[in-house]
Design an enzyme around this catalytic site. Structure first.
Site, PDB file in Angstrom:
ATOM      1  N   GLY A   9       0.843  -1.199   0.000  1.00  0.00           N
ATOM      2  CA  GLY A   9       0.000   0.000   0.000  1.00  0.00           C
ATOM      3  C   GLY A   9       0.871   1.238   0.000  1.00  0.00           C
ATOM      4  O   GLY A   9       1.177   1.797   1.060  1.00  0.00           O
ATOM      5  N   SER A  12      -0.647   7.176   1.294  1.00  0.00           N
ATOM      6  CA  SER A  12      -0.174   8.262   2.145  1.00  0.00           C
ATOM      7  C   SER A  12       0.738   7.744   3.262  1.00  0.00           C
ATOM      8  O   SER A  12       1.922   8.102   3.351  1.00  0.00           O
ATOM      9  CB  SER A  12      -1.364   9.002   2.761  1.00  0.00           C
ATOM     10  OG  SER A  12      -2.336   9.264   1.784  1.00  0.00           O
ATOM     11  N   GLY A  14       1.742   4.614   3.940  1.00  0.00           N
ATOM     12  CA  GLY A  14       2.741   3.638   3.503  1.00  0.00           C
ATOM     13  C   GLY A  14       3.965   4.333   2.928  1.00  0.00           C
ATOM     14  O   GLY A  14       5.118   3.969   3.225  1.00  0.00           O
ATOM     15  N   ARG A  37       0.578  -0.476 -12.225  1.00  0.00           N
ATOM     16  CA  ARG A  37       1.038   0.424 -11.146  1.00  0.00           C
ATOM     17  C   ARG A  37       2.568   0.392 -11.069  1.00  0.00           C
ATOM     18  O   ARG A  37       3.213   1.407 -10.828  1.00  0.00           O
ATOM     19  CB  ARG A  37       0.452   0.006  -9.782  1.00  0.00           C
ATOM     20  CG  ARG A  37      -1.027   0.196  -9.652  1.00  0.00           C
ATOM     21  CD  ARG A  37      -1.460   1.637  -9.778  1.00  0.00           C
ATOM     22  NE  ARG A  37      -1.085   2.473  -8.650  1.00  0.00           N
ATOM     23  CZ  ARG A  37      -1.004   3.805  -8.679  1.00  0.00           C
ATOM     24  NH1 ARG A  37      -1.257   4.465  -9.797  1.00  0.00           N
ATOM     25  NH2 ARG A  37      -0.660   4.488  -7.616  1.00  0.00           N
ATOM     26  N   ASN A 105      -6.867   2.065  10.631  1.00  0.00           N
ATOM     27  CA  ASN A 105      -7.675   2.729  11.643  1.00  0.00           C
ATOM     28  C   ASN A 105      -8.892   1.848  11.942  1.00  0.00           C
ATOM     29  O   ASN A 105      -9.281   1.018  11.139  1.00  0.00           O
ATOM     30  CB  ASN A 105      -8.144   4.071  11.063  1.00  0.00           C
ATOM     31  CG  ASN A 105      -8.491   5.055  12.147  1.00  0.00           C
ATOM     32  OD1 ASN A 105      -8.230   4.826  13.330  1.00  0.00           O
ATOM     33  ND2 ASN A 105      -9.083   6.168  11.764  1.00  0.00           N
ATOM     34  N   LYS A 184      -9.535   5.342  20.186  1.00  0.00           N
ATOM     35  CA  LYS A 184      -9.512   6.141  18.950  1.00  0.00           C
ATOM     36  C   LYS A 184     -10.794   5.908  18.150  1.00  0.00           C
ATOM     37  O   LYS A 184     -11.369   6.848  17.589  1.00  0.00           O
ATOM     38  CB  LYS A 184      -8.262   5.780  18.127  1.00  0.00           C
ATOM     39  CG  LYS A 184      -8.142   6.535  16.823  1.00  0.00           C
ATOM     40  CD  LYS A 184      -6.739   7.056  16.584  1.00  0.00           C
ATOM     41  CE  LYS A 184      -6.662   8.049  15.436  1.00  0.00           C
ATOM     42  NZ  LYS A 184      -6.618   7.405  14.115  1.00  0.00           N
TER      43      LYS A 184
HETATM   44  P1  NAD Z   1      -4.270   5.655   1.053  1.00  0.00           P
HETATM   45  O1  NAD Z   1      -5.556   5.435   0.296  1.00  0.00           O
HETATM   46  O2  NAD Z   1      -3.534   6.925   0.864  1.00  0.00           O
HETATM   47  O3  NAD Z   1      -3.260   4.473   0.721  1.00  0.00           O
HETATM   48  C1  NAD Z   1      -3.659   3.140   0.607  1.00  0.00           C
HETATM   49  C2  NAD Z   1      -2.858   2.537  -0.525  1.00  0.00           C
HETATM   50  O4  NAD Z   1      -3.098   1.132  -0.563  1.00  0.00           O
HETATM   51  C3  NAD Z   1      -3.254   3.088  -1.911  1.00  0.00           C
HETATM   52  O5  NAD Z   1      -2.070   3.511  -2.579  1.00  0.00           O
HETATM   53  C4  NAD Z   1      -3.864   1.881  -2.618  1.00  0.00           C
HETATM   54  O6  NAD Z   1      -3.642   1.889  -4.018  1.00  0.00           O
HETATM   55  C5  NAD Z   1      -3.104   0.766  -1.928  1.00  0.00           C
HETATM   56  N1  NAD Z   1      -3.747  -0.555  -2.081  1.00  0.00           N
HETATM   57  C6  NAD Z   1      -5.024  -0.889  -1.850  1.00  0.00           C
HETATM   58  N2  NAD Z   1      -5.211  -2.183  -2.148  1.00  0.00           N
HETATM   59  C7  NAD Z   1      -4.014  -2.658  -2.587  1.00  0.00           C
HETATM   60  C8  NAD Z   1      -3.567  -3.902  -3.053  1.00  0.00           C
HETATM   61  N3  NAD Z   1      -4.393  -4.936  -3.149  1.00  0.00           N
HETATM   62  N4  NAD Z   1      -2.278  -4.026  -3.410  1.00  0.00           N
HETATM   63  C9  NAD Z   1      -1.414  -2.995  -3.326  1.00  0.00           C
HETATM   64  N5  NAD Z   1      -1.782  -1.769  -2.890  1.00  0.00           N
HETATM   65  C10 NAD Z   1      -3.064  -1.606  -2.521  1.00  0.00           C
HETATM   66  O7  NAD Z   1      -4.636   5.400   2.584  1.00  0.00           O
HETATM   67  P2  NAD Z   1      -3.910   6.011   3.879  1.00  0.00           P
HETATM   68  O8  NAD Z   1      -4.442   7.366   4.138  1.00  0.00           O
HETATM   69  O9  NAD Z   1      -2.447   5.800   3.775  1.00  0.00           O
HETATM   70  O10 NAD Z   1      -4.519   5.076   5.009  1.00  0.00           O
HETATM   71  C11 NAD Z   1      -4.089   3.752   5.250  1.00  0.00           C
HETATM   72  C12 NAD Z   1      -4.622   3.347   6.623  1.00  0.00           C
HETATM   73  O11 NAD Z   1      -3.973   4.167   7.602  1.00  0.00           O
HETATM   74  C13 NAD Z   1      -6.130   3.617   6.793  1.00  0.00           C
HETATM   75  O12 NAD Z   1      -6.726   2.615   7.565  1.00  0.00           O
HETATM   76  C14 NAD Z   1      -6.179   4.943   7.530  1.00  0.00           C
HETATM   77  O13 NAD Z   1      -7.347   5.128   8.312  1.00  0.00           O
HETATM   78  C15 NAD Z   1      -4.946   4.822   8.414  1.00  0.00           C
HETATM   79  N6  NAD Z   1      -4.417   6.139   8.834  1.00  0.00           N
HETATM   80  C16 NAD Z   1      -4.102   7.074   7.876  1.00  0.00           C
HETATM   81  C17 NAD Z   1      -3.595   8.294   8.289  1.00  0.00           C
HETATM   82  C18 NAD Z   1      -3.216   9.366   7.280  1.00  0.00           C
HETATM   83  O14 NAD Z   1      -2.884  10.469   7.698  1.00  0.00           O
HETATM   84  N7  NAD Z   1      -3.243   9.106   5.988  1.00  0.00           N
HETATM   85  C19 NAD Z   1      -3.412   8.555   9.661  1.00  0.00           C
HETATM   86  C20 NAD Z   1      -3.736   7.573  10.592  1.00  0.00           C
HETATM   87  C21 NAD Z   1      -4.251   6.342  10.153  1.00  0.00           C
HETATM   88  O1  KPL Z   2      -8.791  11.084  14.055  1.00  0.00           O
HETATM   89  C1  KPL Z   2      -9.497  11.965  13.659  1.00  0.00           C
HETATM   90  C2  KPL Z   2      -9.972  11.851  12.250  1.00  0.00           C
HETATM   91  O2  KPL Z   2     -10.285  12.836  11.606  1.00  0.00           O
HETATM   92  O3  KPL Z   2     -10.016  10.711  11.760  1.00  0.00           O
HETATM   93  C3  KPL Z   2      -9.932  13.046  14.617  1.00  0.00           C
HETATM   94  C4  KPL Z   2     -10.412  14.295  13.976  1.00  0.00           C
HETATM   95  C5  KPL Z   2      -8.800  13.349  15.561  1.00  0.00           C
HETATM   96  C6  KPL Z   2     -11.041  12.558  15.504  1.00  0.00           C
HETATM   97  O4  KPL Z   2     -12.058  11.964  14.896  1.00  0.00           O
END
Ligand code: NAD
Ligand code: KPL
Length: 305
Positions: A9, A12, A14, A37, A105, A184
């Site tokens: 993945g 963002s 990853g 990809r 998450n 969370k």
């Molecule tokens: P994202 O959509 O930016 O990235 C996910 C990636 O996984 C994409 O590039 C997608 O193409 C890839 N993907 C999906 N299926 C795939 C497969 N079968 N093979 C290869 N790649 C594959 O998502 P993100 O924002 O990075 O979030 C990932 C997890 O982290 C989520 O559960 C999110 O809630 C959690 N999270 C994200 C943040 C953040 O700031 N982005 C913060 C805290 C938690």
């Molecule tokens: O984690 C968050 C989100 O936007 O996913 C906050 C805003 C901190 C709480 O729900």
């Protein structure tokens, strides 16, 4: 045993982890969805990380699922709904005792992943860091935060844990990771759906505090009922504190909806409602919220599962 970090993945979070590990000299390989990809990435030739006013490039090697060779360490950085099917495609390459770090998450996807790979160790993570994609293969580190990692079935700290410190990834090993994930999840359930329904920044919920409080009452009851009393402690106060501290931000669910992306509702509010149901606990406000959210998503033509 290979010490390579395979990253499943390259979105963002990853990419953020991949760039920091690579910068620290750790061996990293991206696993991309398919040949298309992979050739898109090879065209770019690198991941780009924007951090404040700095831009840095990392030419991290990449492969598809079909590549050969065992995987010993896998960072799973897909969305919660993609995690288990993606890991299932890699199951045959995961060595016995391989370690997976699950960045998803919410709750529910971790068990779905673990079911696919009984021969591996699954480490759960709860992250408050923030990153988003500016374009393909380009990520912005948008919010400093922290990462808690833990394994509900095994308290031993993994041998590679110091890699995170070396890479400047703020992290602590947690002996109560389910409590952190539940806490969370409760915050997300009390805030995120309402920001979608009221079409507002987190701070907009200050005008809907009675609704927020009612959700917190039910969420705290649920946490106590499912053996997470610590996650229930002062929940109302913390939700209000987060609303104030992030008043100018849009919640992650709001941003998913705004960009026409599928949300992770199944693993957030959906998980809360299913767990309440399993415990025979009435949660009418949470269920009403879920119905309103599902209707709202469907009216926008978005998936609601
Ligand atoms: P994202 O959509 O930016 O990235 C996910 C990636 O996984 C994409 O590039 C997608 O193409 C890839 N993907 C999906 N299926 C795939 C497969 N079968 N093979 C290869 N790649 C594959 O998502 P993100 O924002 O990075 O979030 C990932 C997890 O982290 C989520 O559960 C999110 O809630 C959690 N999270 C994200 C943040 C953040 O700031 N982005 C913060 C805290 C938690
Ligand atoms: O984690 C968050 C989100 O936007 O996913 C906050 C805003 C901190 C709480 O729900």
């Amino acid at each position: 045993m290979s010490s390579t970090w395979h990253i499943l993945g390259a979105g963002s979070l990853g990419s953020l982890w991949a760039c920091r590990l690579a910068r620290a000299g750790k061996a990293v390989r991206l696993i991309l969805r398919d040949k298309q990809r992979l050739s898109s990435y090879q065209g770019a030739g690198k991941l780009t990380l924007f951090e404040q006013d700095k831009t840095q490039h990392y030419a991290i090697p990449a492969e598809t699922f079909d590549a050969q060779g065992p995987i010993h360490r896998l960072l799973v950085a897909c969305k919660a709904y993609d995690a288990a099917p993606a890991v299932a495609r890699l199951a045959a390459r995961l060595a016995n005792g391989a370690e997976l770090v699950l960045l998803q998450n919410g709750l529910g996807s971790q068990d779905e992943v673990a079911d696919q790979v009984p021969h591996a160790r699954c480490i759960f993570a709860s992250s408050t860091e923030g990153a988003f994609r500016e374009a393909d293969w380009q990520v912005r580190f948008a919010g400093h935060g922290f990462n808690w990692l833990g394994d509900p079935t095994n308290p031993n700290v993994p041998s590679w844990f110091a890699d995170l410190h070396d890479a400047g990834i703020p992290a602590q090993w947690s002996l109560d990771i389910p409590t952190r994930l539940w806490r969370k999840l409760a915050l997300n359930c009390a805030i995120n759906p309402l920001t979608v329904l009221h079409d507002c920044q987190n701070g907009g919920l200050l005008g809907h505090l009675a609704e927020v409080d009612q959700l917190c009452d039910e969420l705290a009851d649920l946490l106590r009922r499912c053996g997470q009393p610590e996650a229930a402690h002062d929940l109302h106060e913390e939700v209000q504190r987060v609303i104030l501290a992030t008043a100018a931000n849009y919640s992650s669910m709001y941003q998913d909806v705004r960009h026409g992306r599928r949300t992770e509702v199944h693993y957030l509010l959906g998980h809360a409602c299913r767990t309440a149901n399993r415990h025979d606990l009435a949660v009418p406000a949470l269920e009403r919220l879920q119905r309103r959210l599902v209707d709202n998503l469907q009216a926008r033509g978005l998936r609601s599962d």
